[in-house]
Design an enzyme around this catalytic site. Structure first.
Site, PDB file in Angstrom:
ATOM      1  N   ASN A   1       5.046  -0.660   3.756  1.00 27.11           N
ATOM      2  CA  ASN A   1       4.321  -0.062   4.658  1.00 27.11           C
ATOM      3  C   ASN A   1       5.328   0.149   5.918  1.00 27.11           C
ATOM      4  O   ASN A   1       5.234   1.308   6.437  1.00 27.11           O
ATOM      5  CB  ASN A   1       3.120  -0.828   5.082  1.00 27.11           C
ATOM      6  CG  ASN A   1       2.306  -0.992   3.765  1.00 27.11           C
ATOM      7  OD1 ASN A   1       2.367  -0.267   2.955  1.00 27.11           O
ATOM      8  ND2 ASN A   1       1.593  -2.160   3.883  1.00 27.11           N
TER       9      ASN A   1
ATOM     10  N   THR B   1       0.701  -1.139  -0.151  1.00 25.00           N
ATOM     11  CA  THR B   1      -0.041  -0.202   0.136  1.00 25.00           C
ATOM     12  C   THR B   1       0.721   1.340  -0.173  1.00 25.00           C
ATOM     13  O   THR B   1       0.551   2.333  -0.710  1.00 25.00           O
ATOM     14  CB  THR B   1      -0.984   0.076   1.234  1.00 25.00           C
ATOM     15  OG1 THR B   1      -1.749  -1.191   1.161  1.00 25.00           O
ATOM     16  CG2 THR B   1      -1.769   1.213   1.326  1.00 25.00           C
TER      17      THR B   1
END
Length: 554
Positions: free
Chosen positions: A109, A88
């Site tokens: 992340n 992400t």
């Protein structure tokens, strides 16, 4: 005669000047570059969206959401991430900067920081304070991202007059896309509040419109039963509801519809439970609509940028898997949220005055235990067993396991100071570890940092690894699992690899300046930011490696 010639020359000169003046006047009467730009650019990221969600659930979508983008805009059907790891943080950074972790520096992340000898979070910043809540969850900024985003370039180009607002359930989904110069980034704090919060990187207190939204009871209104929007028997595009491949919620014996969120919230993080339901996307859409009005976005000729990340799709995917009824219902409901968001853009900004793109930060693998049930090669890696075997090898080969500092994100970090104390050669140790690890079950490839720094790869997973490799931040050893093997629990889906199930994501453009069409040409995630920069007529983000997709322009 001389007099006649002089008069003739003067007349010719006067006519010439008049002609030039007419041309000049005509050119100024045309639409200026400022008028040609959209008043608002909206960058939408759908977290963990596989490309085939567009096609699998197509018959369930209405005409105003995903289908509107496809029917009115441009569909890039062969769009991929061009690096590893597909997570992400780096995904959002790459979409908006037009470059990869090699340059923007968002390595995951979380990742091991070789300077501080500790794990760091991609958006974490202890130098700022939370705004809107008294906890660490607001201590966020984009300071770890080394390059500009196209939103930053818009701010610079407009002399800081064009606004940038970032919105998401996740802090990293709001902070990284909005860039370094954003007016604001807001993310959802669940727990006992159900508020959108920010940090002192952007402001010292929340604007009135945000306080009003937080106090409206909107989050509480979503603590209600979650059942399928349509008759579950019509959900033919996903697997059976009750199966052995899904996680579910604490307090409910089965991972099957319906889910009474109000009764389940106390065992599932209070308002945090909304994140793992389609209602998390709905409240993001609500907040984005409120931001249009509260920030007066797209109300003048100076382009504003709004970044919106729908993250609940990721939470649902991790929990229930990519073949679940829950993921199908989540996308059907997201389609309706997109429709009302686009309708609001039509009414508040005006049709033909805004441009939208939609993509994802990564896709996801089918649940390996489900694939195994179908006799497709897949499975799970026990990271503890991997570390144990590697430790045993190091003790045997070099007399010490302490030469390893950290193992994370499919990388091994060596203690260079310890190697010197032991009189060991770095490259020789790296090569020995590669030779050892390549023999481990379901380890497909292993490379040294030296190889990544000195060789040049143009294809295959090696090229993807190299674009994700940062000489200062990456580990000494990089390893890759076999296809559909993951280090994860036996239920739900995850991501991170360079295989098609993680790299192939949607890319849709529509609105001002975009023509209708589609292509099967390969496009890459790093092409998005240069494309938007070209549309807006300003410099590419300073680390961008992608190219403008000129075939999408009208």
């Amino acid at each position: 005669m001389k007099y006649f010639l002089s008069v003739l020359i003067m007349c010719f000169f006067a006519l010439s000047c008049q002609s030039q003046k007419s041309v000049s006047t005509a050119s100024t009467e045309k639409i200026s570059p400022t008028d040609e730009r959209p008043k608002l650019v909206v960058g939408i990221v759908v977290d963990q969206m596989r490309f085939d969600y567009l096609t699998r659930f197509y018959s369930k979508y209405g005409e105003g959401g995903f289908k509107r983008m496809m029917n009115e805009g441009f569909n890039c059907r062969n769009n991929h991430f061009n690096y590893v790891p597909t997570y992400t943080g780096p995904g959002h950074a790459s979409v908006f900067t037009g470059t990869t972790p090699k340059y923007h520096g968002i390595m995951g992340n979380d990742w091991y920081d070789k300077e501080s000898k500790s794990m760091v979070y991609c958006a974490g910043d202890s130098t700022v304070q939370s705004v809107g809540v008294d906890s660490y969850e607001g201590q966020m900024s984009p300071h770890r991202m080394k390059t500009t985003s196209f939103a930053d370039e818009n701010r610079l180009f407009s002399q800081m007059q064009g606004k940038t607002i970032g919105i998401s359930i996740k802090d990293r989904g709001a902070v990284l896309p909005a860039g370094h110069t954003a007016n604001a980034a807001y993310w959802f704090y669940g727990k006992d509040k159900g508020y959108f919060i920010s940090s002192t990187f952007y402001m010292n207190s929340l604007p009135k419109w945000v306080d009003d939204f937080n106090n409206s009871g909107k989050a509480e209104s979503y603590l209600k039963p979650w059942n399928t929007l349509y008759d579950i028997e019509t959900y033919k595009e996903s697997g059976i509801d009750l199966n052995n491949f899904e996680g579910g919620f604490r307090g409910k014996e089965t991972a099957a519809f319906p889910y009474d969120l109000k009764s389940l919230k106390s065992q599932n993080g209070e308002y945090d439970i909304l994140k793992s339901t389609p209602y998390g996307n709905s409240i993001v859409a609500d907040f984005a609509i409120a931001a249009l009005e509260g920030e007066q976005l797209g109300q003048d000729k100076i382009t504003d940028v709004l970044t919106v990340s729908f993250s609940s799709t990721d939470y649902v995917g991790h929990n229930f898997g990519v073949n679940s009824k829950e993921i199908e219902d989540t996308y059907i409901r997201l389609d309706k949220d997109l429709e009302r968001f686009f309708n609001t853009l039509d009414s508040k900004v005006g049709k033909g005055n805004y441009t939208v793109f939609l993509t994802a930060d990564h896709a996801a693998v089918e649940v390996p235990s489900y694939l195994k049930s179908l006799k497709i090669p897949a499975g799970y890696i026990d990271s503890r067993d991997l570390k144990s075997r590697l430790t045993e090898f190091l003790n045997s080969a070099f007399g010490s396991e302490e030469i390893i500092e950290n193992i994370s994100n499919n990388q091994v970090f060596l203690d260079h100071a310890k190697l010197k104390v032991l009189g060991l050669n770095l490259e020789e140790v790296q090569t020995s570890i590669v030779s050892e690890m390549i023999n481990y079950p379901n380890i497909d490839k292993v490379y040294t940092a030296t190889t990544m720094s000195t060789a040049e790869f143009n294809a295959g997973v090696e090229a993807l690894l190299q674009k994700g490799f940062n000489q200062k931040k990456s580990g000494d050893i990089l390893y890759v699992y076999d296809p559909s093997f993951i280090s994860y629990g036996p239920k739900g889906s995850t991501h991170g690899s360079g295989l098609n199930y993680d790299t192939h994501v949607p890319l849709l453009f529509f609105g001002k300046g975009i023509k209708h069409g589609e292509t099967y040409k390969r496009t890459e995630i790093t092409d998005i930011a240069p494309t938007m920069s070209a549309l807006l007529g300003f410099s590419f983000p300073n680390g961008a490696i992608g190219q403008p997709l000129e075939f999408v322009f009208d």
